[in-house]
Write a protein that holds these residues in place. Structure first.
Motif, mmCIF file in Angstrom:
data_model
loop_
_atom_site.group_PDB
_atom_site.id
_atom_site.type_symbol
_atom_site.label_atom_id
_atom_site.label_comp_id
_atom_site.label_asym_id
_atom_site.label_seq_id
_atom_site.Cartn_x
_atom_site.Cartn_y
_atom_site.Cartn_z
ATOM 1 N N GLY A 1 14.768 40.414 78.507
ATOM 2 C CA GLY A 1 15.104 39.053 78.124
ATOM 3 C C GLY A 1 16.481 38.696 78.650
ATOM 4 O O GLY A 1 17.315 39.570 78.884
ATOM 5 N N ARG A 2 16.720 37.405 78.824
ATOM 6 C CA ARG A 2 17.969 36.917 79.425
ATOM 7 C C ARG A 2 18.810 36.205 78.376
ATOM 8 O O ARG A 2 18.310 35.356 77.640
ATOM 9 C CB ARG A 2 17.655 35.969 80.578
ATOM 10 N N ARG A 3 20.108 36.538 78.364
ATOM 11 C CA ARG A 3 21.055 35.907 77.455
ATOM 12 C C ARG A 3 22.263 35.404 78.237
ATOM 13 O O ARG A 3 22.787 36.093 79.106
ATOM 14 C CB ARG A 3 21.536 36.903 76.391
ATOM 15 N N GLY A 4 22.690 34.182 77.883
ATOM 16 C CA GLY A 4 23.920 33.643 78.435
ATOM 17 C C GLY A 4 23.717 32.967 79.774
ATOM 18 O O GLY A 4 22.661 33.050 80.403
ATOM 19 N N GLY A 5 24.760 32.273 80.204
ATOM 20 C CA GLY A 5 24.761 31.661 81.521
ATOM 21 C C GLY A 5 24.230 30.243 81.528
ATOM 22 O O GLY A 5 23.354 29.873 80.742
ATOM 23 N N ASP A 6 24.761 29.454 82.428
ATOM 24 C CA ASP A 6 24.329 28.073 82.591
ATOM 25 C C ASP A 6 22.893 28.036 83.108
ATOM 26 O O ASP A 6 22.550 28.743 84.060
ATOM 27 C CB ASP A 6 25.262 27.364 83.579
ATOM 28 N N GLY A 7 22.051 27.232 82.481
ATOM 29 C CA GLY A 7 20.672 27.083 82.912
ATOM 30 C C GLY A 7 19.688 28.011 82.249
ATOM 31 O O GLY A 7 18.474 27.855 82.432
ATOM 32 N N LEU B 1 29.811 54.088 87.594
ATOM 33 C CA LEU B 1 29.167 52.845 87.993
ATOM 34 C C LEU B 1 28.637 52.175 86.739
ATOM 35 O O LEU B 1 27.580 52.523 86.244
ATOM 36 C CB LEU B 1 28.022 53.122 88.981
ATOM 37 N N TRP B 2 29.399 51.234 86.224
ATOM 38 C CA TRP B 2 29.045 50.605 84.952
ATOM 39 C C TRP B 2 28.031 49.482 85.175
ATOM 40 O O TRP B 2 28.254 48.331 84.849
ATOM 41 C CB TRP B 2 30.307 50.072 84.261
ATOM 42 N N GLY B 3 26.891 49.865 85.731
ATOM 43 C CA GLY B 3 25.877 48.869 86.033
ATOM 44 C C GLY B 3 24.912 48.631 84.899
ATOM 45 O O GLY B 3 24.136 47.671 84.937
ATOM 46 N N ALA B 4 24.907 49.496 83.895
ATOM 47 C CA ALA B 4 24.005 49.328 82.759
ATOM 48 C C ALA B 4 24.616 50.014 81.551
ATOM 49 O O ALA B 4 25.346 51.005 81.682
ATOM 50 C CB ALA B 4 22.625 49.913 83.048
ATOM 51 N N GLY B 5 24.312 49.501 80.391
ATOM 52 C CA GLY B 5 24.759 50.086 79.142
ATOM 53 C C GLY B 5 23.591 50.333 78.228
ATOM 54 O O GLY B 5 22.461 49.925 78.500
ATOM 55 N N PHE B 6 23.860 51.021 77.118
ATOM 56 C CA PHE B 6 22.824 51.286 76.128
ATOM 57 C C PHE B 6 23.359 50.897 74.759
ATOM 58 O O PHE B 6 24.467 51.278 74.381
ATOM 59 C CB PHE B 6 22.416 52.762 76.132
ATOM 60 N N GLN C 1 24.511 40.811 84.557
ATOM 61 C CA GLN C 1 24.116 40.061 85.748
ATOM 62 C C GLN C 1 25.265 39.250 86.338
ATOM 63 O O GLN C 1 25.068 38.498 87.274
ATOM 64 C CB GLN C 1 22.957 39.117 85.394
ATOM 65 N N GLY C 2 26.462 39.361 85.770
ATOM 66 C CA GLY C 2 27.582 38.548 86.210
ATOM 67 C C GLY C 2 27.606 37.214 85.504
ATOM 68 O O GLY C 2 26.601 36.768 84.924
ATOM 69 N N GLU C 3 28.776 36.559 85.527
ATOM 70 C CA GLU C 3 28.933 35.225 84.931
ATOM 71 C C GLU C 3 28.479 35.189 83.479
ATOM 72 O O GLU C 3 27.824 34.248 83.038
ATOM 73 C CB GLU C 3 28.157 34.173 85.745
ATOM 74 N N ARG C 4 28.819 36.252 82.732
ATOM 75 C CA ARG C 4 28.506 36.338 81.298
ATOM 76 C C ARG C 4 27.002 36.234 81.001
ATOM 77 O O ARG C 4 26.576 35.644 80.009
ATOM 78 C CB ARG C 4 29.280 35.280 80.502
#
Length: 465
Positions: free
Chosen positions: A311-317, A275-280, A289-292
């Motif tokens: 922190g959040r990176r990428g995505g529209d908005g 389950l590749w839901g998180a990386g290190f 989070q999807g959508e890059r």
């Protein structure tokens, strides 16, 4: 930088309801949350009570547990950038260790060294952590539970060793180095190794009644670099924003160069093989989070406390310097871990960053204008363009959100460029010109690019030969 206009009060209410809902449903004695972004005033919310005579507020400190590891990781990368170590150095090159000195700095940062989770002994029974001398002396009693570089295995002990490494290289204690080189430069004045006078009490909330039992205070000693720190949600939201967008909070790179944070954020392993839901990465948890879009930071847990800082990176908005932190005074309210991700997503959905208007820019250099447009390589079509002062390329069919490849010229090699980001990062782009100076062929990562689709044996489909 101006904080920009205030958000719609309805957005504040949405965020506040998320916090209040989790506090009530997860039965957390105290929750403190904050959201940092470059284009809005700082948002914060507290719900509950401290368990002491001090009122709960934005200045209340909570234990942040393993979020501490992100600070130790930054200190380690500072040492690398200053030439004091290499990430592939065995730690024994810099520390006199009785065992496990062959493990590399990179393995310990990414939890792939295979070292057992905790120091030797039952530290969670005794609640007595070793001091620095004992930590090192008892390393030969600690197990290598997995072969190095095999897979992810979380290790407080490994990060504690990195804390000793930083202290040794800098000539001070880990806490002294942290304050001087990270906390003070970034203005994280409410982050410290001690709780201070107005800290929340940590609790274990009974599963079958409303009793909240205070947990005993603990000092993690030499394992402090893995879990010792106390902080506020507002400080941690700022820290999360730094991890996601360092140039916005540290434009001079006094704490760490943005390129080094890029390196830390690159995933080196997954935390689950199926389950590749998180990386290190290098000391950082990466949660797609999807959508890059990716959230970068860490979770933390200590007796009576949970923390989640991302922190959040990428995505529209997504705004610049966008980070969220949630700190709680319950050791079992796992719902707290998802809350910063929900706060970030809600803020982007209901209060997205302003869309910057397009403005005309400088033209491409004369020597490059002729190469702009469509080219073919490996049977696929690409578009080369000039934007924001750089040569770029992207597949003709690439989705809009996929970053382009960006090239930088090599000063000592005319018509040769280095790919500095995007597809084929690090590879060379070479231009070939005819007698008139027109670019007629290019080689990118050694693959031939032509104006018309050709096979590998140079059959030109347009010419039919």
């Amino acid at each position: 930088m101006s904080a920009g206009p205030a958000p719609d009060s309805r957005v504040d209410e949405r965020l506040g309801r998320l916090v209040r809902r989790v506090q009530a449903d997860a039965r957390v004695p105290a929750v403190s949350a904050a959201l940092h972004r470059a284009d809005r005033p700082l948002w914060s919310c507290t719900v509950g009570g401290t368990g002491t005579d001090s009122p709960l507020g934005a200045g209340t400190r909570f234990r942040i547990g393993s979020v501490t590891k992100t600070f130790t990781a930054v200190l380690t990368l500072q040492c690398r950038d200053d030439g004091l170590l290499d990430l592939d150095d065995p730690v024994g090159r810099h520390l006199d260790l009785p065992a496990h000195g062959e493990l590399t700095v990179r393995w310990l940062l990414s939890h792939t060294g295979g070292l057992q989770r905790e120091p030797f002994g039952d530290v969670w029974d005794s609640l007595r952590a070793p001091d620095a001398d004992q930590l090192v002396a008892e390393l030969d009693r600690a197990e290598r539970v997995l072969p190095p570089a095999r897979r992810f295995h979380y290790s407080n002990l490994g990060v504690a060793v990195l804390g000793q490494l930083v202290a040794r290289l800098r000539g001070g204690t880990w806490a002294e180095v942290l304050t001087e080189r990270v906390l003070a430069p970034l203005g994280l004045t409410d982050t410290a190794v001690t709780p201070g006078a107005a800290a929340a009490t940590g609790f274990l909330v009974d599963a079958y009644s409303d009793e909240a039992h205070p947990e005993p205070p603990t000092d993690f000693g030499a394992v402090g670099p893995a879990a010792q720190l106390w902080s506020t949600a507002t400080d941690m939201a700022r820290w999360a924003a730094f991890l996601a967008d360092p140039a916005a909070l540290d434009p001079a790179g006094a704490v760490l160069a943005p390129a080094t944070l890029d390196e830390m954020r690159w995933p080196l392993t997954t935390t689950d093989e199926t389950l590749w839901g998180a990386g290190f990465g290098l000391g950082l948890i990466l949660v797609p989070q999807g959508e890059r879009v990716v959230h970068v930071g860490h979770d933390g847990a200590m007796p009576g406390f949970l923390a989640a800082v991302y922190g959040r990176r990428g995505g529209d908005g997504t705004a610049g310097a966008m980070g969220a932190a949630v700190l709680g005074s319950s050791g079992t309210a796992a719902e707290l871990f998802d809350l910063p991700h929900r706060l970030l997503a809600t803020a982007v959905e209901h209060d997205p960053a302003e869309i910057e208007p397009w403005r005309p820019g400088t033209p491409a250099p004369t020597a490059l204008r002729g190469l702009l447009g469509r080219w073919w390589g490996e049977g696929f079509e690409y578009v080369f363009s000039w934007h924001d002062g750089t040569l770029r390329a992207r597949g003709a069919g690439d989705p809009a959100g996929r970053p382009p490849a960006i090239f930088a010229p090599l000063p000592d090699r005319p018509d040769v460029f280095r790919t500095v980001s995007g597809r084929e990062a690090g590879e060379l782009l070479r231009l070939t010109r005819d007698e008139s100076g027109a670019v007629v062929r290019m080689h990118w990562a050694t693959y031939r690019f032509t104006r018309h689709q050709e096979s590998f044996d140079r059959y030109d489909f347009r010419a039919g030969s």
